[in-house]
Design an enzyme around this catalytic site. Structure first.
Site, PDB file in Angstrom:
ATOM      1  N   ALA A 146       0.836  -1.213   0.000  1.00 18.78           N
ATOM      2  CA  ALA A 146       0.000   0.000   0.000  1.00 18.78           C
ATOM      3  C   ALA A 146       0.869   1.260   0.000  1.00 18.78           C
ATOM      4  CB  ALA A 146      -0.905  -0.015   1.231  1.00 18.78           C
ATOM      5  N   PRO A 147       0.324   2.360  -0.520  1.00 17.74           N
ATOM      6  CA  PRO A 147       1.051   3.634  -0.540  1.00 17.74           C
ATOM      7  C   PRO A 147       0.767   4.465   0.720  1.00 17.74           C
ATOM      8  CG  PRO A 147      -0.952   3.877  -1.787  1.00 17.74           C
ATOM      9  CD  PRO A 147      -0.990   2.487  -1.183  1.00 17.74           C
ATOM     10  N   TRP A 148       1.325   5.666   0.760  1.00 16.95           N
ATOM     11  CA  TRP A 148       1.253   6.512   1.957  1.00 16.95           C
ATOM     12  C   TRP A 148       0.103   7.508   1.938  1.00 16.95           C
ATOM     13  CZ3 TRP A 148       1.379  11.078  -0.399  1.00 16.95           C
ATOM     14  CH2 TRP A 148       2.204  11.244  -1.522  1.00 16.95           C
ATOM     15  N   LYS A 172       2.142  -4.916   3.365  1.00 16.50           N
ATOM     16  CA  LYS A 172       3.260  -3.997   3.593  1.00 16.50           C
ATOM     17  C   LYS A 172       2.758  -2.573   3.468  1.00 16.50           C
ATOM     18  CE  LYS A 172       6.393  -1.968   1.039  1.00 16.50           C
ATOM     19  NZ  LYS A 172       6.466  -0.695   1.788  1.00 16.50           N
ATOM     20  N   CYS A 281      -5.009   9.477  -6.267  1.00 14.97           N
ATOM     21  CA  CYS A 281      -4.822   8.948  -7.620  1.00 14.97           C
ATOM     22  C   CYS A 281      -5.952   9.349  -8.555  1.00 14.97           C
ATOM     23  CB  CYS A 281      -4.672   7.435  -7.557  1.00 14.97           C
ATOM     24  SG  CYS A 281      -5.973   6.680  -6.581  1.00 14.97           S
ATOM     25  N   GLU A 385       2.176  12.548 -13.736  1.00 18.64           N
ATOM     26  CA  GLU A 385       1.419  12.629 -12.480  1.00 18.64           C
ATOM     27  C   GLU A 385       2.215  13.486 -11.479  1.00 18.64           C
ATOM     28  OE1 GLU A 385       1.071   9.013 -10.102  1.00 18.64           O
ATOM     29  OE2 GLU A 385      -1.017   9.504  -9.689  1.00 18.64           O
TER      30      GLU A 385
HETATM   31  P1  NAD Z   1       5.187   4.081  -4.744  1.00 18.72           P
HETATM   32  O1  NAD Z   1       4.943   3.285  -5.984  1.00 18.72           O
HETATM   33  O2  NAD Z   1       6.473   4.790  -4.617  1.00 18.72           O
HETATM   34  O3  NAD Z   1       5.081   3.133  -3.469  1.00 18.72           O
HETATM   35  C1  NAD Z   1       3.934   2.358  -3.217  1.00 18.72           C
HETATM   36  C2  NAD Z   1       4.327   1.214  -2.310  1.00 18.72           C
HETATM   37  O4  NAD Z   1       5.247   0.372  -3.017  1.00 18.72           O
HETATM   38  C3  NAD Z   1       5.038   1.636  -1.026  1.00 18.72           C
HETATM   39  O5  NAD Z   1       4.623   0.798   0.023  1.00 18.72           O
HETATM   40  C4  NAD Z   1       6.506   1.374  -1.368  1.00 18.72           C
HETATM   41  O6  NAD Z   1       7.309   1.117  -0.233  1.00 18.72           O
HETATM   42  C5  NAD Z   1       6.407   0.138  -2.233  1.00 18.72           C
HETATM   43  N1  NAD Z   1       7.541  -0.092  -3.135  1.00 18.72           N
HETATM   44  C6  NAD Z   1       8.424   0.819  -3.622  1.00 18.72           C
HETATM   45  N2  NAD Z   1       9.340   0.200  -4.403  1.00 18.72           N
HETATM   46  C7  NAD Z   1       9.018  -1.124  -4.419  1.00 18.72           C
HETATM   47  C8  NAD Z   1       9.584  -2.268  -5.045  1.00 18.72           C
HETATM   48  N3  NAD Z   1      10.663  -2.177  -5.815  1.00 18.72           N
HETATM   49  N4  NAD Z   1       8.992  -3.461  -4.842  1.00 18.72           N
HETATM   50  C9  NAD Z   1       7.890  -3.582  -4.074  1.00 18.72           C
HETATM   51  N5  NAD Z   1       7.312  -2.520  -3.440  1.00 18.72           N
HETATM   52  C10 NAD Z   1       7.875  -1.309  -3.616  1.00 18.72           C
HETATM   53  O7  NAD Z   1       3.940   5.050  -4.590  1.00 18.72           O
HETATM   54  P2  NAD Z   1       3.685   6.130  -3.443  1.00 18.72           P
HETATM   55  O8  NAD Z   1       4.570   7.291  -3.733  1.00 18.72           O
HETATM   56  O9  NAD Z   1       3.726   5.486  -2.115  1.00 18.72           O
HETATM   57  O10 NAD Z   1       2.144   6.499  -3.723  1.00 18.72           O
HETATM   58  C11 NAD Z   1       1.768   7.370  -4.718  1.00 18.72           C
HETATM   59  C12 NAD Z   1       1.353   6.611  -5.970  1.00 18.72           C
HETATM   60  O11 NAD Z   1       0.309   5.698  -5.657  1.00 18.72           O
HETATM   61  C13 NAD Z   1       0.787   7.528  -7.033  1.00 18.72           C
HETATM   62  O12 NAD Z   1       1.290   7.139  -8.294  1.00 18.72           O
HETATM   63  C14 NAD Z   1      -0.711   7.266  -6.959  1.00 18.72           C
HETATM   64  O13 NAD Z   1      -1.427   7.545  -8.134  1.00 18.72           O
HETATM   65  C15 NAD Z   1      -0.733   5.831  -6.610  1.00 18.72           C
HETATM   66  N6  NAD Z   1      -2.036   5.455  -6.015  1.00 18.72           N
HETATM   67  C16 NAD Z   1      -2.909   4.726  -6.761  1.00 18.72           C
HETATM   68  C17 NAD Z   1      -4.154   4.379  -6.230  1.00 18.72           C
HETATM   69  C18 NAD Z   1      -5.141   3.576  -7.021  1.00 18.72           C
HETATM   70  O14 NAD Z   1      -6.120   3.129  -6.435  1.00 18.72           O
HETATM   71  N7  NAD Z   1      -4.961   3.367  -8.325  1.00 18.72           N
HETATM   72  C19 NAD Z   1      -4.486   4.770  -4.930  1.00 18.72           C
HETATM   73  C20 NAD Z   1      -3.558   5.514  -4.205  1.00 18.72           C
HETATM   74  C21 NAD Z   1      -2.331   5.839  -4.758  1.00 18.72           C
END
Ligand code: NAD
Length: 496
Positions: A146-148, A172, A281, A385
């Site tokens: 999940a993201p932040w 995670k 998002c 984005e």
């Molecule tokens: P991110 O892709 O940097 O990170 C998301 C998650 O992935 C975090 O938990 C991070 O620790 C993990 N991660 C990072 N590198 C990884 C790897 N190599 N392998 C496995 N996991 C890894 O995104 P972010 O900055 O946390 O969140 C913002 C992004 O999330 C934006 O692009 C947003 O559009 C997207 N988002 C999408 C939705 C949706 O429903 N489509 C919802 C919320 C956010």
């Protein structure tokens, strides 16, 4: 150091490197903790694997009862959850109280009911002398990331359909925002969830996230985050041929047709672009406005954005808090500065707000609500984005052009169309390539309706009954009713 992992029903310390939690709105250190290492991933997956056989045998009613108890537990903690969500992300307490927390609790209640409606098609006869039936079954151990931006809601979207369907899960969270996901797991344990059914790891992407996706006992990876990392998740999962569900980035258009109610569209654009500081998002990022309304729309959006109160998130009068970090704030500022250098007009915003900048002793992550015009279709700000409180507005002349502009993006998560014409509304619903199209609205989500992307925004659905497609598999069971040893069709293979 705080114990920030939840493995096998226990709050425990990780064994990875030390991470410092910083409050984005104050710059204060909120605590330090040890991240989850690859060894912690092994421990959590092993716990989920041990818990799976008994959990999948629970009846839907038993799982539903536990989910309802979890919903009650979360409701009793609603104030604590909202305050923690606001503190760790910098978002306004009001948003956390009115959106994040009640939305998550409603999700739990929805999946408590949905758990009892998970059936396959009715049994029937499709082969002479036999009865076929369909069973919808869980997969096993699910690994979710999940993201932040909405830590509690994203945790809920991942955990609930998975466990309601009889899977066990290792979630995670982002290492920046583990607090509310851990509280969710703890509340589940207090509600009676058996140890190992729901495990939460606070770890980074490269070590913890990749170990979770690659783990041989994780049969499905559900990911919400950026398109870049989502593709990496898919690549890792492909090495072992396991299932993925990807909820990725967005660049939502907000189309204002010539017959739109301009005031409604302007208000929708401000709420839709600034929700969660634009770190959403589905946030409105590209206003595509009929030329006859362009001046009225942009001046009204500019005025409304200037009325937005940016500041201390814990003050209930605050509309918009801080972004997630100073690093992310600088990234957002970089997009706006480069657009300005290329000739874009900053109608409002475009900088760090004065009062907020001066109130804390450490650097804080505030950015002003920003409206830009005069951007080209090849510009970075139109295509990429930004994930901040930044809206760009461009004019159009014909409806064909409006639809083409709306679809002029690799993403396809969400979109809105503003019009008083039924024909235009139906055309937009038909032709805009996005997983959600709102008409005369932008943002509303609800547990009963699916959320998920088209194109580079991913595939698979969160929430609603459709999410079970990701977390279940279909089994055909055939029961032969023939009396005696001979089956007629076998003569095609041997004639004895
Ligand atoms: P991110 O892709 O940097 O990170 C998301 C998650 O992935 C975090 O938990 C991070 O620790 C993990 N991660 C990072 N590198 C990884 C790897 N190599 N392998 C496995 N996991 C890894 O995104 P972010 O900055 O946390 O969140 C913002 C992004 O999330 C934006 O692009 C947003 O559009 C997207 N988002 C999408 C939705 C949706 O429903 N489509 C919802 C919320 C956010």
């Amino acid at each position: 150091m705080q114990p920030m992992q939840f493995i096998d029903g226990q709050r425990t310390s990780g064994t990875g490197r030390t991470h410092t939690l910083v409050g984005p709105a104050t710059g204060e250190v909120l605590g330090t903790y040890a991240l989850a290492s690859a060894a912690d991933v092994d421990a959590a997956v092993a716990a989920a694997r041990r818990a799976y056989p008994a959990w999948r045998r629970r009846t839907p009613a038993e799982r539903a009862d536990l989910l309802l108890a979890l919903a009650d537990g979360l409701a009793a903690r609603a104030g604590e959850l909202a305050a923690l969500e606001s503190r760790q992300t910098g978002k306004s307490l009001r948003l956390a109280q009115e959106f994040d927390v009640p939305g998550s609790i409603d999700n739990v209640r929805f999946f408590a009911g949905a758990a009892r409606q998970l059936h396959g098609l009715a049994a029937s006869t499709y082969w002479d002398g036999a009865t076929s039936m369909i069973r919808r079954e869980p997969l096993g151990v699910v690994g979710s990331i999940a993201p932040w931006n909405y830590p509690l809601q994203m945790a809920a979207w991942k955990v609930l359909p998975a466990v309601a369907a009889g899977n066990t899960i290792v979630l995670k969270t982002s290492e920046m925002t583990p607090g509310t996901s851990l509280l969710l797991a703890q509340t589940a344990a207090e509600a009676g969830f058996p140890p190992g059914v729901l495990n939460v790891l606070a770890g980074d992407g490269p070590e913890c996230g990749e170990a979770l996706v690659s783990h041989p006992d994780v049969v499905m990876s559900s990911f919400t985050g950026s398109t870049r990392v989502g593709r990496r998740v898919m690549e890792l999962a492909s090495a072992k041929g396991s299932r993925v569900h990807l909820e990725l980035g967005g660049k939502a258009p907000l189309v204002v047709f010539a017959d739109a109610d301009v005031e409604a569209a302007a208000r929708g654009a401000v709420a839709g672009s600034l929700i969660n500081g634009g770190q959403d998002c589905t946030a409105a990022t590209r206003a595509i406005v009929h030329s006859s309304l362009f001046e009225a729309f942009t001046s009204r959006v500019g005025a409304l954005m200037e009325s937005v109160r940016v500041g201390d998130p814990s003050d209930l009068a605050t509309d918009m808090g801080a972004l997630i970090s100073t690093g992310h704030r600088d990234r957002v500022a970089g997009f706006v500065d480069r657009a300005r250098a290329e000739g874009a007009t900053v109608v409002t915003g475009g900088g760090i707000p004065e009062p907020a900048a001066g109130t804390a002793s450490a650097p804080t992550a505030f950015y002003s609500p920003t409206l830009l015009t005069g951007v080209g279709r090849d510009s970075e700000i139109w295509r990429e984005e930004v994930f901040g409180p930044v809206l760009v507005a461009v004019p159009f002349e014909t409806d064909d052009e409006a639809i083409e502009l709306a679809n002029d993006t690799p993403y396809g998560l969400a979109a809105s169309a503003w019009t008083t014409s039924t024909n235009r509304a139906l055309r937009a619903a038909d032709e805009i390539e996005a997983g959600t199209v709102w008409v005369n609205e932008h943002i509303p989500i609800m547990s009963e309706m699916p959320h998920g992307g088209f194109k580079a925004s991913g595939f698979g659905k969160d929430m609603s009954h459709y999410s079970f497609e990701e977390y279940t598999q279909i089994k055909h069971v055939l029961i032969d009713r023939t009396e005696g040893p001979v089956r007629a069709w076998q003569s095609a293979v041997f004639s004895a």
